[in-house]
Design a protein around this motif. Structure first.
Motif, short mmCIF file in Angstrom:
data_model
loop_
_atom_site.label_atom_id
_atom_site.label_comp_id
_atom_site.label_asym_id
_atom_site.label_seq_id
_atom_site.Cartn_x
_atom_site.Cartn_y
_atom_site.Cartn_z
N SER B 173 65.96 -38.29 56.19
CA SER B 173 65.15 -38.24 54.92
C SER B 173 64.75 -39.64 54.92
O SER B 173 65.57 -40.65 55.22
N ASP B 174 63.67 -39.90 54.50
CA ASP B 174 62.93 -41.07 53.96
C ASP B 174 63.21 -41.57 52.47
O ASP B 174 62.64 -42.37 51.96
N LYS B 179 64.49 -44.32 57.24
CA LYS B 179 64.80 -42.88 57.85
C LYS B 179 66.21 -42.99 58.10
O LYS B 179 66.75 -43.45 59.04
N ARG B 392 61.99 -27.52 59.80
CA ARG B 392 61.19 -28.45 58.91
C ARG B 392 59.84 -27.93 58.75
O ARG B 392 59.17 -27.38 59.68
N SER B 394 56.06 -28.45 56.45
CA SER B 394 55.18 -29.05 55.66
C SER B 394 54.21 -28.23 54.82
O SER B 394 53.19 -28.78 54.14
N ARG B 398 54.62 -32.55 51.72
CA ARG B 398 56.09 -33.37 52.11
C ARG B 398 56.55 -32.34 53.32
O ARG B 398 56.59 -31.11 53.21
N LYS B 399 57.37 -33.39 54.23
CA LYS B 399 58.03 -32.38 55.05
C LYS B 399 59.45 -32.12 54.68
O LYS B 399 60.11 -33.14 54.16
N GLU B 400 59.92 -30.95 54.72
CA GLU B 400 61.02 -30.75 53.94
C GLU B 400 61.92 -29.62 54.74
O GLU B 400 61.32 -28.92 55.62
N ASN B 420 60.69 -37.33 52.61
CA ASN B 420 60.34 -36.33 53.79
C ASN B 420 61.63 -36.09 54.74
O ASN B 420 62.25 -37.24 54.97
N SER B 421 61.93 -34.83 54.83
CA SER B 421 63.26 -34.46 55.15
C SER B 421 62.88 -33.71 56.57
O SER B 421 61.96 -32.77 56.54
N THR B 422 63.56 -34.39 57.74
CA THR B 422 63.06 -33.63 59.25
C THR B 422 64.45 -33.56 59.78
O THR B 422 65.64 -33.76 59.36
#
Lengths: 233, 431
Positions: B173-174, B179, B392, B394, B398-400, B420-422
């Motif tokens: 996560s950022d 990150k 993941r 989007s 946001r990327k979740e 953003n969670s990847t």
């Protein structure tokens, strides 16, 4: 005939004919040149727009042969009436088709009987299919009451079966269930294991969850229940 | 005459025999949820609060499995609390009467900072105990964890495979501006940051026992490198090699890792022991080989390679060294993950400008879509029981990180408000 005057007259006549012939040939050639007519100018733009129109006359010209074709098609139709007399001639040996109106002569009772016969045959066909899908193993004759009961059980067990077992095996559990006349499960015995304890347990649970079963048709006491998810695939 | 009577009797008895039995084929399950009645565990007056917290967590964890549904207490015909755990008699008919398939009885015993949970599980329909009475010991602070472990145990007793509510998901996560690697419970609760180096940290992956975490980090200024975190210890560099290491993936069996390493001018797959030693080259193609994923038996690796010009999935048999291509459609297939059951490989396939998640049967090549959305869904990661998938997406901008059941049901968003969670990675069971 040997007179010189006659010869001269003949020569003069021949020359006159030749001159007349030359004149006849020469005069039409001049008349086709239309030297005094002004040239016809055509607007190119206009000529493009009505291109379809231009083609239309072509199309119009085309239908002409079609009409000819139609006429040609019509023509062979004409001979058809010719064979007609032949069936007329066969009318005599066709008293059997003439029997067709006879059903109209059936009494209402006969008609009802006939409809019942037809419906019975249809129901039997459909019932056989249903029996196949629900798995009734009634070799020989078809029992619609039994097929309906088996189908009802299949739905109940389907709804009560929670396949909590994680993995599917190639074989599926089979149970033999004994019923009372009222449909109460007397016993549920595993006759074939799936090889997966949890799968077998879930199947047994479905049977006891469904207990009591609907009252079975007269005489039915034993059920072989196969839990086969692949059968529905 | 008697002969005729005998023949008629035989015919009638045969007909009676034919009607005596019937065969029913049940072509599947209606999908009814398994109904489980969970009583509040027996507890002393001072432990009621503890008991309530435990009960809430246990019920939630059971339902998280998607296999079980708790019967509401207001439907109970019997007391909602376990009374006299040792000698409790179960009136099965009263539990069957409310539609329960199973019943859980238990007891909470607290002693200082430690707590003991005793439990019994009953099969109400078959009217017997499901497995032996059990017990779990833990610190009071770990009570929710113990509740999730009990839920997984109950799922095991009825299905043959444990639930996954006690497992964890690592992700990137950022949220903090960098990150970093985070860890959360499988249901999205209890998020904890495990790295804080203010660099770029990517691709976490769990060891089979769920106690070690390997990840890629750009910290230290040596480019991409692999680091290993062991529970309760400081992280350390995994491999002492000067080459860039982009990703490490633990084998589910042998304690080794498949590593994507850029060595001698090319990016290939290598295997390395868990202690970072004994590096062996696995692929030798001139293309880029990346994104390894292990088969459940640890004998094969699925990976992505662009050796034919487009990114396609390949399987390498580690025994025979044979490599075969398994995807032939699309020009960009990525992030393959082999299911714990071995039946499927989940992967992301580019469709238009986005990715969707597909399942492919590694044997037949049969491919079926699992997650399809106008926006991108990528990076599938299997739960250890193979019933769920984290990925993941989007789809909300946001990327979740989301989870979904493999039948396409029960989509859950796990990382709202986490930037953003990847790179989700699902752990195994720790015990």
């Amino acid at each position: 005939m040997d007179r010189p005057e006659f010869r001269q007259a003949l020569i003069a006549s021949a020359v006159g004919h030749v001159v007349l012939a030359i004149l006849l040939i020469w005069i039409p050639g001049r008349s086709m040149s239309f030297p005094d007519e002004a040239p016809i100018f055509v607007d190119v733009l206009q000529s493009r727009a009505p291109a379809a129109k231009a083609s239309a006359p072509a199309a119009k010209a085309a239908p002409k042969p079609k009409q000819v074709v139609d006429e040609a098609v019509v023509i062979p139709k004409q001979p058809k009436p010719l064979p007609k007399p032949k069936p007329e001639a066969k009318v005599e040996p066709k008293p059997e088709p003439a029997k067709k109106p006879k059903p109209a002569a059936l009494t209402p009772e006969q008609l009802i009987a006939k409809i019942r016969e037809k419906r019975g045959a249809e129901a039997e066909t459909a019932g056989t299919q249903a029996a196949g899908s629900t798995g009734t193993a009634q070799a020989g004759r078809f029992d619609p009451l039994m097929a309906a009961y088996v189908k009802r059980l299949m739905v109940l067990l389907y709804n009560n079966w929670t396949t909590t077992a994680f993995s599917m095996s190639s074989t599926f559990p089979t149970f033999e269930v004994e019923l009372s006349a009222s449909g109460k499960v007397q016993s549920a015995r595993k006759v074939r294991s799936s090889g997966n304890r949890h799968m077998d347990e879930s199947a047994e649970r479905a049977i006891w969850k469904t207990d009591p079963f609907p009252p079975p048709p007269r005489g039915l006491r034993k059920l072989q229940i196969v839990f086969d998810p692949k059968a529905g695939a | 005459m008697q002969r005729w009577i005998l023949i008629v009797c035989v015919l009638f008895s045969a007909a009676a025999e034919a009607q005596d039995r019937a065969r029913v084929v049940v072509p599947g399950s209606g999908g009814r949820a398994f109904q489980i009645a969970v009583r509040k565990f027996e507890a002393g007056p001072s432990q009621v609060g503890l008991r309530e917290k435990f009960h809430q967590e246990l019920t939630r964890a059971l339902e998280y499995s998607s296999l079980m549904k708790a019967v509401p207490h207001k439907a109970f015909l019997e007391p909602i609390e376990t009374r006299d755990f040792e000698n409790s008699a179960v009136r099965f008919e009263n539990w069957r009467g409310i539609g329960a398939d199973a019943l859980v009885d238990g007891q909470v015993l607290q002693s200082g900072s430690s707590v003991r949970i005793r439990f019994k599980v009953w099969d109400v329909v078959r009217q017997r105990r499901q497995g032996k009475p059990g017990r779990l010991d833990a610190e009071v602070k770990d009570l929710p964890k113990i509740a999730r472990e009990l839920a997984d145990e109950i799922v095991y007793r009825f299905t043959g495979r444990r639930g996954v509510s006690s497992t964890q998901i690592a992700f990137v996560s950022d949220r903090s501006g960098n990150k970093e690697i985070y860890v959360m419970n499988a249901d999205g609760s209890g998020k904890t940051r495990v790295t804080g180096n203010r660099s770029i940290n990517l691709f976490p992956d769990w060891s089979a026992n769920g106690r070690e975490l390997v990840y890629t980090s750009y910290k230290g200024g040596r480019g991409a490198d692999l680091w290993k975190l062991i529970q309760g210890r400081k992280g350390r560099r995994l491999i002492d090699e000067p080459f860039e290491k982009f990703r490490g993936v633990w084998s589910p069996k042998k304690g080794t890792l498949a590593v994507v390493m850029h060595r001698n001018g090319n990016t290939d797959l290598f295997s390395v022991r868990g202690d970072g030693r004994r590096i062996q080259r696995l692929t030798t193609s001139r293309g880029i080989d990346a994104s390894p994923g292990w088969s459940p038996d640890g004998n094969k690796i699925v990976f992505v390679s662009d050796r034919t010009g487009s990114k396609q999935l390949y399987i390498k048999n580690l025994g025979s060294s044979e490599e075969r291509r398994i995807t032939f459609r699309g020009s960009y297939n990525a992030s393959p993950a082999w299911s714990p059951t071995g039946e499927w490989i989940a992967f992301a396939a580019q469709t238009g400008s986005n990715f969707d998640i597909y399942l492919i049967d590694p044997e037949s090549g049969y491919t079926t879509p699992l997650v399809v959305h106008p926006r991108s869904d990528e990076e599938p990661a299997w739960s250890p029981d193979g019933r769920k998938l984290a990925f993941r997406s989007s789809r909300r901008g946001r990327k979740e990180v989301y989870t979904i059941n493999i039948d396409g049901s029960n989509l859950q968003r796990l990382t709202p408000d986490y930037g953003n969670s990847t790179n989700p990675a699902w752990s195994g069971w720790t015990r």
